[in-house]
Scaffold this active site. Structure first.
Site, mmCIF file in Angstrom:
data_model
loop_
_atom_site.group_PDB
_atom_site.id
_atom_site.type_symbol
_atom_site.label_atom_id
_atom_site.label_comp_id
_atom_site.label_asym_id
_atom_site.label_seq_id
_atom_site.Cartn_x
_atom_site.Cartn_y
_atom_site.Cartn_z
ATOM 1 N N LEU A 37 44.046 16.248 -155.418
ATOM 2 C CA LEU A 37 42.748 15.361 -155.421
ATOM 3 C C LEU A 37 42.337 14.666 -154.087
ATOM 4 O O LEU A 37 41.173 14.196 -153.959
ATOM 5 C CB LEU A 37 43.143 14.057 -156.339
ATOM 6 C CG LEU A 37 43.404 14.451 -157.838
ATOM 7 C CD1 LEU A 37 43.960 13.253 -158.497
ATOM 8 C CD2 LEU A 37 42.096 15.006 -158.599
ATOM 9 N N GLY A 38 43.298 14.697 -153.287
ATOM 10 C CA GLY A 38 42.985 14.030 -151.677
ATOM 11 C C GLY A 38 44.339 14.100 -151.133
ATOM 12 O O GLY A 38 45.449 14.538 -151.487
ATOM 13 N N GLY A 39 44.223 13.533 -149.895
ATOM 14 C CA GLY A 39 45.505 13.638 -148.779
ATOM 15 C C GLY A 39 45.435 13.044 -147.614
ATOM 16 O O GLY A 39 44.178 12.850 -147.193
ATOM 17 N N GLY A 40 46.512 12.816 -146.786
ATOM 18 C CA GLY A 40 46.333 12.111 -145.574
ATOM 19 C C GLY A 40 47.417 12.752 -144.822
ATOM 20 O O GLY A 40 48.016 13.780 -144.953
ATOM 21 N N THR A 41 47.701 12.221 -143.620
ATOM 22 C CA THR A 41 49.030 12.495 -143.064
ATOM 23 C C THR A 41 50.245 12.653 -143.497
ATOM 24 O O THR A 41 51.025 13.581 -143.263
ATOM 25 C CB THR A 41 48.889 11.488 -141.573
ATOM 26 O OG1 THR A 41 47.713 11.402 -141.029
ATOM 27 C CG2 THR A 41 49.856 12.061 -140.500
ATOM 28 N N TYR A 42 50.412 11.560 -144.421
ATOM 29 C CA TYR A 42 51.712 11.536 -145.117
ATOM 30 C C TYR A 42 51.846 11.713 -146.386
ATOM 31 O O TYR A 42 53.009 11.885 -146.762
ATOM 32 C CB TYR A 42 52.325 9.879 -144.690
ATOM 33 C CG TYR A 42 52.242 9.738 -143.282
ATOM 34 C CD1 TYR A 42 53.383 10.237 -142.543
ATOM 35 C CD2 TYR A 42 51.296 8.648 -142.625
ATOM 36 C CE1 TYR A 42 53.399 9.767 -141.126
ATOM 37 C CE2 TYR A 42 51.264 8.324 -141.489
ATOM 38 C CZ TYR A 42 52.251 8.986 -140.692
ATOM 39 O OH TYR A 42 52.271 8.594 -139.308
ATOM 40 N N ALA A 43 50.797 11.646 -147.163
ATOM 41 C CA ALA A 43 50.844 11.987 -148.425
ATOM 42 C C ALA A 43 49.752 13.011 -149.015
ATOM 43 O O ALA A 43 48.762 13.160 -148.401
ATOM 44 C CB ALA A 43 50.790 10.644 -149.184
ATOM 45 N N THR A 44 50.104 13.399 -150.366
ATOM 46 C CA THR A 44 49.045 14.476 -150.954
ATOM 47 C C THR A 44 48.748 13.630 -152.341
ATOM 48 O O THR A 44 49.800 13.236 -152.867
ATOM 49 C CB THR A 44 49.654 15.728 -151.077
ATOM 50 O OG1 THR A 44 49.697 16.155 -149.842
ATOM 51 C CG2 THR A 44 48.495 16.519 -151.892
ATOM 52 N N ASP A 154 41.774 -2.642 -146.770
ATOM 53 C CA ASP A 154 41.206 -1.395 -146.657
ATOM 54 C C ASP A 154 40.013 -1.367 -147.815
ATOM 55 O O ASP A 154 39.998 -0.088 -148.369
ATOM 56 C CB ASP A 154 42.176 -0.170 -146.804
ATOM 57 C CG ASP A 154 41.643 0.938 -146.201
ATOM 58 O OD1 ASP A 154 40.472 1.177 -145.254
ATOM 59 O OD2 ASP A 154 42.008 2.162 -146.411
#
EC number: 2.7.11.17
Length: 335
Positions: A37-44, A154
């Site tokens: 569904l989404g993700g970033g540097t440290y998590a999916t 945020d």
């Protein structure tokens, strides 16, 4: 290799949907993960179905090795969601959390209704009264967070999700990864600069310490965005964005603002007060006429909102392409 399941059932309140079945059951047998569904540097973030109940959830999966120095952030996010889950209809619910040998898992309800701005653009019309209703809901949830000693840090349209595709679905505040506990009685001021620049308050950049007022600044930016299709401090580069925020440089001069009430503009101004001590609190904002009184009939804002949003998106894409080309040319000339 067998994976160890460490349940944390204290996250589940009485009456909450139970995603936990047999506590002796081993992962990965408990949930089956699906599409990303989404993700970033440290998590999916992936879809997850509970095998026993067949219920769908969202699984935030964090690699322990990648998060080695960031595990306090995870613990903080879990602690915050434990405090506020199930107590307010407009805050994303925590369902479960656990760890395996390699990963940390945070299971929340799956918000299937999409992001706020996407829902607005899919509609045939959007009025000032609609924007006021959305901000009333969001501000109420922010007040609840603040009353519980939590700063979100945020807030932005991408973190406002609909629970379902139902036209009357609840709007949810999501993504508490940057949220922080803040107790007024401790006179503690947060110092870490974090968030999304266009929605960040000036005191964050000044590094003089900040607290709950940063969320109300973001409320002002979001309101401006919903009524116009662009943010008040939108500039070609991030440096220019920050400079505009620090100088409090924004206007209502664009033609799209001619049909917006002075009450709405006053609400935005009071949220975008440079001095955080003079900024509206969440409680004060809910009493402001923009949120507390019936809004007068206005023209449909959607055509202007869409046009402005798409124009700035196209400009930003072109600007980034030119900047990337210039960077490439500089590198090429060095060799």
């Amino acid at each position: 290799m067998q994976q160890t399941y460490k349940p944390n059932t204290s996250a589940l309140k009485d009456g909450a949907p139970k995603a936990t079945v047999d506590q002796k059951q081993l992962l990965p047998c408990k949930y089956r993960v699906g599409r990303v569904l989404g993700g970033g540097t440290y998590a999916t973030v992936r879809e997850a179905v509970h095998i026993e109940t067949n219920k769908m959830y969202a699984a935030k999966i964090m690699n322990k090795k990648m998060m080695e120095k960031k595990q306090d952030f995870v613990k903080n996010e879990i602690a915050i969601l434990k405090r506020v889950s199930y107590e307010h209809p407009n805050i994303l619910h925590l369902v479960d959390f656990f760890e395996t040998v390699n990963n940390l898992y945070l299971i929340t309800e799956l918000a299937t209704g999409g992001e706020l701005f996407d829902r607005i653009c899919a509609k045939g019309s959007f009025y000032e009264a609609d924007a006021a209703a959305l901000m009333r809901t969001t501000t109420s949830a922010v007040k609840y967070l603040h009353d519980n000693g939590i700063v979100h840090r945020d807030l932005k349209p991408e973190n406002l999700l609909y629970r379902s595709k139902d036209p009357n679905s609840d709007l949810l505040i999501a993504d508490f990864g940057l949220s922080h506990f803040y107790e007024d009685s401790q006179y503690y001021m947060l110092m870490t600069a974090c968030g999304t620049p266009e929605y960040m308050a000036p005191e964050v950049f000044r590094r003089t310490g900040y607290g709950k007022p940063v969320d109300m600044w973001a409320i002002g930016v979001i309101t401006y965005f919903l009524l116009s299709g662009y943010t008040p401090f939108a500039r070609p580069s991030q440096v220019e964005v920050i400079e505009a925020i620090l100088a409090n440089e924004y206007t209502f001069n664009d033609p799209c603002w001619s049909g917006i009430s002075e009450t709405a503009k006053d609400f935005i101004k009071k949220c975008l007060e440079n001095d955080p001590s003079k900024r509206l609190t969440a409680a004060d904002a809910l009493k402001h006429p923009f949120l507390s009184e019936k809004r007068p009939a206005t023209s449909n804002l959607l055509p202007n909102v869409r046009e402005n949003f798409n124009a700035r998106k196209t400009f930003r894409t072109a600007y980034n392409a030119v900047r990337a080309f210039n960077t490439w040319k500089k590198l090429e000339n060095k060799h």
